[in-house]
Motif scaffolding. Structure first.
Motif, short mmCIF file in Angstrom:
data_model
loop_
_atom_site.label_atom_id
_atom_site.label_comp_id
_atom_site.label_asym_id
_atom_site.label_seq_id
_atom_site.Cartn_x
_atom_site.Cartn_y
_atom_site.Cartn_z
N GLY A 1 43.13 50.57 58.33
CA GLY A 1 42.59 51.62 59.19
C GLY A 1 42.01 52.77 58.39
N ARG A 2 42.65 53.08 57.26
CA ARG A 2 42.12 54.15 56.41
C ARG A 2 40.76 53.78 55.82
NH1 ARG A 2 46.69 57.34 53.10
NH2 ARG A 2 48.01 57.77 54.88
N MET A 3 40.61 52.53 55.45
CA MET A 3 39.34 52.08 54.87
C MET A 3 38.23 52.15 55.93
SD MET A 3 38.37 48.56 52.93
CE MET A 3 39.63 48.76 51.71
N VAL A 4 38.51 51.72 57.14
CA VAL A 4 37.53 51.77 58.22
C VAL A 4 37.16 53.22 58.52
CG1 VAL A 4 37.15 51.30 60.68
CG2 VAL A 4 38.23 49.58 59.24
N LEU A 5 38.16 54.10 58.57
CA LEU A 5 37.90 55.52 58.81
C LEU A 5 37.03 56.11 57.69
CD1 LEU A 5 38.38 58.11 60.44
CD2 LEU A 5 40.42 58.51 59.03
N GLY A 6 37.33 55.78 56.44
CA GLY A 6 36.53 56.28 55.31
C GLY A 6 35.09 55.80 55.36
N VAL A 7 34.89 54.52 55.69
CA VAL A 7 33.52 53.97 55.78
C VAL A 7 32.76 54.66 56.91
CG1 VAL A 7 32.20 51.90 56.34
CG2 VAL A 7 34.08 51.76 54.71
N LEU A 8 33.40 54.82 58.08
CA LEU A 8 32.72 55.47 59.20
C LEU A 8 32.39 56.93 58.90
CD1 LEU A 8 34.62 54.05 62.31
CD2 LEU A 8 32.24 53.67 61.68
N LEU A 9 33.33 57.67 58.32
CA LEU A 9 33.06 59.06 57.97
C LEU A 9 31.97 59.16 56.91
CD1 LEU A 9 36.65 60.64 57.93
CD2 LEU A 9 34.86 60.93 59.65
N GLY A 10 31.98 58.28 55.93
CA GLY A 10 30.94 58.27 54.90
C GLY A 10 29.57 57.97 55.49
N PHE A 11 29.50 56.96 56.39
CA PHE A 11 28.23 56.59 57.01
C PHE A 11 27.65 57.74 57.83
CE2 PHE A 11 26.05 54.99 60.81
CZ PHE A 11 24.96 54.39 60.20
N PHE A 12 28.47 58.28 58.75
CA PHE A 12 27.96 59.36 59.59
C PHE A 12 27.71 60.64 58.79
CE2 PHE A 12 29.69 56.68 63.02
CZ PHE A 12 28.54 56.59 63.79
N GLY A 13 28.49 60.90 57.77
CA GLY A 13 28.23 62.04 56.89
C GLY A 13 26.89 61.91 56.19
N LEU A 14 26.56 60.70 55.73
CA LEU A 14 25.27 60.45 55.08
C LEU A 14 24.12 60.64 56.08
CD1 LEU A 14 23.73 59.45 52.55
CD2 LEU A 14 23.94 57.16 53.51
N VAL A 15 24.25 60.09 57.28
CA VAL A 15 23.20 60.21 58.29
C VAL A 15 22.97 61.68 58.65
CG1 VAL A 15 22.61 59.72 60.70
CG2 VAL A 15 23.49 57.91 59.24
#
Length: 166
Positions: free
Chosen positions: A13-27
């Motif tokens: 769950g932490r990995m999924v949260l990190g990927v989602l936050l990284g993706f939306f942060g980049l966008v």
């Protein structure tokens, strides 16, 4: 002999949260950057008040008709030096070819896409019906030459021409 293959890291769950936050942060970061660049390069409108410009529109039409009736022959040439110095030379004649002396000409070199790069020129009469002015810092590229002629404080001539300066 058997080789053991190591299993990939499990998806947590932490990995999924990190990927989602990284993706939306980049966008969001790219959107903010593009918005800032767009605002900085295109600062806004052509006129400060569209309402006041619309009130003056009838006067502009009347002035254009009067200018067309005068049938003046105005020849304007811009020469740009490699160091960015630009010289504007205007030769003004009436409909009979008689030089127009005693006018006051103003020139403006405008960048079509960015008004912050505009250059003003005040022309001096150097001969009968011949006017000249200079400005510095003119970059090569697409420009619009706006030329205004005044007599006794009233604008009697206006032209706008697009040109490429090398």
């Amino acid at each position: 002999m058997s080789k053991s293959i190591s299993s990939p890291r499990p998806l947590t769950g932490r990995m999924v949260l990190g990927v989602l936050l990284g993706f939306f942060g980049l966008v969001i970061g790219v959107n903010l950057l593009m918005m800032k660049l767009a605002i900085d390069t295109l600062p806004g409108t052509n006129v400060d008040s569209a309402y006041l410009a619309s009130l003056r529109y009838d006067n502009e039409i009347a002035a254009a008709r009067e200018q067309a009736q005068r049938d003046w022959k105005i020849d304007a040439k811009v020469e740009r030096q490699p160091d960015g110095l630009a010289t504007l030379r205007v030769e003004a004649r009436d409909h009979n070819g008689v030089p127009l002396a005693g006018l006051t000409f103003f020139g403006r070199l405008e960048r079509p896409a960015d008004k912050r790069g505009d250059k003003e020129l005040t022309l001096a009469e150097i001969g009968e019906g011949i006017y000249r002015g200079q400005t510095s810092g003119v970059q090569p590229g697409l420009w619009e030459l706006v030329l205004e002629g005044d007599a006794t404080g009233n604008r009697v001539f206006l032209s706008k021409n697009r040109m490429v300066l090398n």
